[in-house]
Design a protein around this motif. Structure first.
Motif: not given
Lengths: 113, 223
Positions: A32-54
């Motif tokens: 899809d031509g989207k670049t994957v970001e690296i070295f994002t914050g773990a705190d933010g990833q946990a926030e995304d995980m909340i969005g996936k679970i609920v």
């Protein structure tokens, strides 16, 4: 050995920080031509995980003041540290009650004593 | 480990705040009493606060390709005991919530519980155990700071898993997901935190040996 202990420890910390920067490479952009970001914050990833679970969870409060970008965040953070720094040297390392050092050489001499 | 503003359901936000409050209140009393009796220790208290402030806002890269931050609470816990770190860590977290949008006011109680209570109590217990086992000063400090760091993130994972259990696997499945984000990323960072805490402790042992002895961190003044 004892003399160089802190230097060696500091070098280890630098290695631990620099190695990931050298080892981790950004994956190629997907179809899809989207670049994957690296070295994002773990705190933010946990926030995304909340969005996936609920998926329908709505945060019910917003930060009062959100730095508009990473640059503004460091603008706020760095001066706070810089302001703290002389405060520490003056109040903490030197014997209390004595005169404040007027130069770096004087500071070094006071620390030696 | 900062749970973002509004990202804990109201009941959990209130619950963790109630759980943290007595620690902060008791810690505040012990810090005030200590400062009154030993005004000269104010300086070391400043060092411990600054160390926590800087380290807990310092995002460092990890081998997993994510960034995370240490906590910096191990140093103060070893110096002043774990209770003192509840108000100190609380002030640091409050600053970060208000000025940097790290964490938030609604999640302050939960973040205090992980970073300013569980982490320091772990660090203090580990340091005392290490001293009892006659491990060298540096090794004890390293283990205390590194394990306090890891346990802080384990606590955050528990808090998030309790608030957001997996629809299929419940709490356990959710905990594995959140711990998966934090755990591996945090290992090299916990090692860095351990090493940095040893560096600062070595400097304190050199420049303020009498204070460390008065705080019962070390038994005798080291040459």
């Amino acid at each position: 050995m004892k003399r160089f202990q802190n230097l060696i420890l500091l070098a280890l910390v630098v290695i631990l920080v620099v190695l990931p920067l050298l080892l981790v490479r950004a994956p190629k952009p997907g179809p899809d031509g989207k670049t994957v970001e690296i070295f994002t914050g773990a705190d933010g990833q946990a926030e995304d995980m909340i969005g996936k679970i609920v998926p329908d969870y709505q945060p019910w409060a917003e930060p009062l003041l959100e730095p508009p970008s990473g640059e503004i965040e460091s603008l706020l953070f760095v001066p706070q540290v810089a302001l703290l720094h002389p405060l520490l040297i003056k109040r903490n390392v030197l014997p209390s009650g004595g005169p404040a050092p007027r130069s770096c050489a004087e500071l070094a001499r006071m620390l030696e004593e | 480990m900062h749970i973002m503003e509004g990202f804990l359901p109201v009941k959990h936000a209130v619950g963790w705040s109630i759980a943290s409050a007595p620690f902060v209140a008791y810690g505040l009393r012990t810090v005030n009493k200590r400062i009154k009796e030993n005004p000269e220790q104010r300086m070391l208290l400043g060092v411990a606060t600054a160390f926590t402030f800087v380290l807990s806002a310092l995002k460092m890269p990890s081998v997993t390709g994510s960034c995370s931050h240490p906590t910096g609470t191990g140093l103060g816990a070893v110096l002043f005991g774990p209770a003192a770190m509840a108000p100190i860590g609380g002030v640091v977290l409050l600053f970060q919530a208000l000025l940097l949008a790290h964490g938030g006011l609604t999640t302050l109680g939960a973040n205090i519980f992980s970073m300013a209570i569980v982490g320091p109590f772990t660090a203090f217990a580990v340091y005392r155990l290490a001293r009892a086992a006659r491990l060298p000063f540096g090794v004890g400090i390293f283990l205390a700071a590194a394990l306090g760091d890891i346990l802080t993130y384990v606590t955050t994972s528990v808090q998030l898993a309790l608030a957001f259990p997996d629809p299929a696997g419940g709490f356990a499945a959710s905990f594995v997901k959140f711990a998966g984000i934090f755990a591996v990323t945090q290992i090299p960072l916990a090692i860095s935190e351990g090493l940095l805490t040893v560096i600062v402790s070595n400097a304190l042992a050199r420049f303020t040996p009498r204070e460390l002895q008065a705080l019962k961190v070390v038994e005798e003044v080291r040459a």
